[in-house]
Design a protein around this motif. Structure first.
Motif, short mmCIF file in Angstrom:
data_model
loop_
_atom_site.label_atom_id
_atom_site.label_comp_id
_atom_site.label_asym_id
_atom_site.label_seq_id
_atom_site.Cartn_x
_atom_site.Cartn_y
_atom_site.Cartn_z
N THR A 37 0.37 -10.10 -7.47
CA THR A 37 -0.80 -10.70 -7.53
C THR A 37 -0.73 -11.37 -6.02
O THR A 37 -0.39 -12.11 -5.98
N ARG A 39 -3.67 -11.34 -2.80
CA ARG A 39 -5.99 -11.06 -2.51
C ARG A 39 -5.82 -10.92 -1.14
O ARG A 39 -4.98 -11.38 0.10
N PHE A 61 -10.39 -8.16 -3.21
CA PHE A 61 -9.20 -7.19 -3.77
C PHE A 61 -8.64 -8.40 -3.92
O PHE A 61 -7.78 -8.96 -3.32
N THR A 62 -8.15 -8.72 -5.88
CA THR A 62 -6.83 -9.25 -5.96
C THR A 62 -6.31 -7.80 -6.27
O THR A 62 -6.83 -7.41 -7.98
N GLU A 63 -4.79 -7.74 -6.39
CA GLU A 63 -4.21 -6.30 -6.40
C GLU A 63 -3.04 -7.06 -7.33
O GLU A 63 -2.39 -7.99 -6.85
N HIS A 64 -3.22 -6.42 -8.39
CA HIS A 64 -2.19 -6.44 -8.47
C HIS A 64 -1.33 -5.41 -8.75
O HIS A 64 -1.29 -3.95 -9.26
N TYR A 65 0.51 -5.62 -8.39
CA TYR A 65 1.27 -4.57 -8.57
C TYR A 65 2.89 -4.82 -9.64
O TYR A 65 3.19 -5.99 -9.98
N LYS A 74 -6.64 -2.88 -8.71
CA LYS A 74 -7.24 -4.14 -7.59
C LYS A 74 -8.27 -4.04 -8.89
O LYS A 74 -9.22 -3.17 -8.55
N VAL A 76 -12.28 -5.48 -7.64
CA VAL A 76 -12.84 -5.41 -6.75
C VAL A 76 -13.75 -6.43 -6.69
O VAL A 76 -15.40 -5.86 -8.13
N TRP A 86 -13.08 -1.97 -10.98
CA TRP A 86 -11.02 -1.75 -11.22
C TRP A 86 -10.61 -0.59 -10.99
O TRP A 86 -11.31 0.25 -11.10
N CYS A 88 -7.91 1.45 -9.59
CA CYS A 88 -7.16 1.58 -10.32
C CYS A 88 -5.21 2.86 -9.68
O CYS A 88 -6.13 3.88 -9.76
#
Length: 187
Positions: A37, A39, A61-65, A74, A76, A86, A88
């Motif tokens: 995760t 940001r 953006f807090t982005e989860h991969y 993501k 937003v 979100w 995606c």
């Protein structure tokens, strides 16, 4: 840098059709060995108006991969913290190496508005035109399955966040999303 260090930084590298589409710095929020995760502020110059949402300077953006799943989610928010929704991306599993988080975009996307009332499948025409199904049928199958699963979760009673987020940890942009994988041939 230790995994999960909120002070650590890295560079997100989004690749599309074998070429770097965008690179941007991000703060590492968490890395549990499966999910990463980060940001980052909106990285493109100026405003991008999609009609259903505007991304603009100040947005966060807090982005989860995931290293084992075929998507990125993501969250937003405006600079003031208001949730926009979100975005995606359907991607190959993420790879973190040498301070770079490399993600290959497979064209398919899903937008979910903040209140969950708008769920849009995006860029299916680009995906079809990409030729991925002919070059790598297993990857194309995994990508299509990932989009279907994201939409299924978004349309569920708990919504995308509720379907992917550990219930006690949601909110404030610090989503803790449970990893689930979509492996080619098993989705």
């Amino acid at each position: 840098m230790p995994a999960g260090s909120a002070d650590a930084g890295l560079t997100v590298v989004l690749v599309k059709a074998g070429k770097t589409k965008i690179r941007y710095p991000a703060a590492l929020v968490a890395d549990d060995g499966t999910r990463i995760t980060v940001r980052a502020p909106w990285a493109a110059p100026g405003v991008r108006d999609f009609g259903f949402v505007r991304f603009e300077p100040g947005d966060v953006f807090t982005e989860h991969y995931w290293r084992d799943a075929w998507f990125a989610v993501k969250e937003v928010r405006t600079g003031a913290g208001e949730l926009k929704g979100w975005y995606c991306d359907v991607t190959r599993p993420a790879v973190l190496r040498d301070g770079e988080l490399v993600v290959e975009d497979l064209d398919l996307d899903l937008w979910v508005s903040a209140d969950g009332s708008e769920i849009l499948r995006l860029d299916e025409d680009e995906f079809a035109a990409s030729g991925l199904a002919g070059r790598d049928p297993a990857a194309a199958e995994a990508a299509a399955a990932a989009l279907d699963e994201l939409e299924r979760l978004a349309r569920s009673p708990e919504g995308l966040a509720g379907g992917l987020v550990d219930q006690g940890l949601a909110g404030g942009g610090d989503l803790s999303i449970r990893a689930w994988s979509t492996t080619p041939g098993t989705a």
